[in-house]
Enzyme design. Structure first.
Site, short mmCIF file in Angstrom:
data_model
loop_
_atom_site.label_atom_id
_atom_site.label_comp_id
_atom_site.label_asym_id
_atom_site.label_seq_id
_atom_site.Cartn_x
_atom_site.Cartn_y
_atom_site.Cartn_z
CG ASP A 215 -14.96 56.13 38.79
OD1 ASP A 215 -16.18 55.91 38.63
OD2 ASP A 215 -14.13 55.21 38.92
CG ASP B 36 -11.09 51.57 40.30
OD1 ASP B 36 -12.19 51.56 40.90
OD2 ASP B 36 -10.24 50.69 40.47
N1 LIG Z 1 -14.54 52.68 40.15
C1 LIG Z 1 -15.61 51.90 40.18
N2 LIG Z 1 -15.53 50.65 40.73
C2 LIG Z 1 -16.62 49.85 40.75
N3 LIG Z 1 -17.81 50.20 40.27
C3 LIG Z 1 -17.93 51.42 39.72
N4 LIG Z 1 -18.97 52.03 39.17
C4 LIG Z 1 -18.57 53.25 38.76
N5 LIG Z 1 -17.26 53.44 39.04
C5 LIG Z 1 -16.84 52.32 39.66
#
Ligand SMILES: Nc1ncnc2[nH]cnc12
Ligand SMILES: CSC[C@H]1O[C@H](OP(=O)(O)O)[C@H](O)[C@@H]1O
Length: 257
Positions: free
Chosen positions: A204, A206
């Site tokens: 992703d 974040d």
């Molecule tokens: N955006 C994110 N922030 C923290 N841990 C994660 N694990 C996977 N994506 C994450």
């Protein structure tokens, strides 16, 4: 031959078919589950799912000391950690692989060491990851045409919540990827003089991007990435399985106060 340990992260709870499993009690309590031992691509490995088989253990409650102690107790000298991470950089896209070479620790309340006194050790963390494994994963990924970033800084947050937009913008200035589990797993493996390397799957963007991440997105992307990660791991294992040619086994030298 050096015995290899694999710690599976979010989305990776089963790796071995024909395995035997061992239950290990440690001075720090129980590991995240039974340790499964079997062969992948002809190489003997021990596997443990970091969050438990059914993902019942959140990142801040993982018994990292028990997991690393247990792997060490059965002769593991190299640890390969599989992680789901958010991206803090446009060019690190969901679906890409990152092999980090640095981290910044933003965790707050974890058991960080095996050395709580009276023996006091301060290990060097200037180069916390095994350079040899990092090189093998990066080269193998390139050979297979996998989009892979061979270096990067992993920001480790306490969780279990995701970041605020302001936090994410701050982390972005100093780091490339973000997750909740690298610390203290890496500290403890390094204290045991083990080699430690991470295959991180970007799941992703974040929360600095338009749509903030959620856990569903992470798990769905991991499902799509599982084949890629498993293939990279499987093809790399025979290349990792020789004598250790790095300096990871010497981490405790000159570290005692
Ligand atoms: N955006 C994110 N922030 C923290 N841990 C994660 N694990 C996977 N994506 C994450
Ligand atoms: C399921 S969303 C957040 C969760 O995913 C990552 O886990 P892991 O590093 O074990 O793959 C992240 O660090 C969080 O623990």
């Amino acid at each position: 031959m050096t015995f290899i340990g694999i710690i599976g992260g979010s989305g990776l709870y089963n790796l071995l078919s024909n395995q035997k499993s061992v239950e290990i009690e440690t001075p720090f309590g129980k590991p995240s589950g039974k340790i499964e031992i079997g062969k992948i691509n002809g190489v003997e490995v021990a596997f443990i799912p970091r969050h438990g088989k059914n993902h019942t253990i959140p990142p801040h409650r993982v018994n990292y000391r028990a997991n690393i102690w247990a792997l060490n107790s059965i002769g593991v000298k190299r640890v390969i950690a599989i992680n789901a991470v958010g991206s803090l950089k446009e060019e690190m896209k969901p679906g890409d692989i990152v092999i980090p070479d640095q981290f910044i620790d933003y965790t707050r309340r974890r058991e960080l060491t095996f050395y709580d006194g009276p023996e006091v050790y301060h290990i060097s963390m200037a180069d916390p990851f095994c350079p040899h494994m990092t090189k093998i994963f990066t080269e193998q990924a390139r050979k297979e045409g996998i989009a892979c970033h061979g270096s990067g800084t992993y920001a480790v947050v306490e969780g279990p919540r995701f970041s605020t937009r302001s936090e994410s913008k701050m982390f972005r200035q100093f780091s490339d990827i973000i997750g909740m589990t690298l610390v203290p797993e890496i500290n403890l493996a390094d204290e045991m003089s083990m080699c430690y390397s991470v295959i991180a799957s970007v799941t992703d963007y974040d929360v600095w991007a338009d749509k903030p991440v959620d856990a569903f997105e992470v798990m769905e992307t991991m499902k799509h990435n599982e084949v890629k990660v498993t293939k990279l791991l499987t093809d790399s294992l025979p290349k990792i399985n020789g004598e250790r040619i790095c300096n990871c086994s010497r981490r405790l030298e000159n570290a005692k106060a």
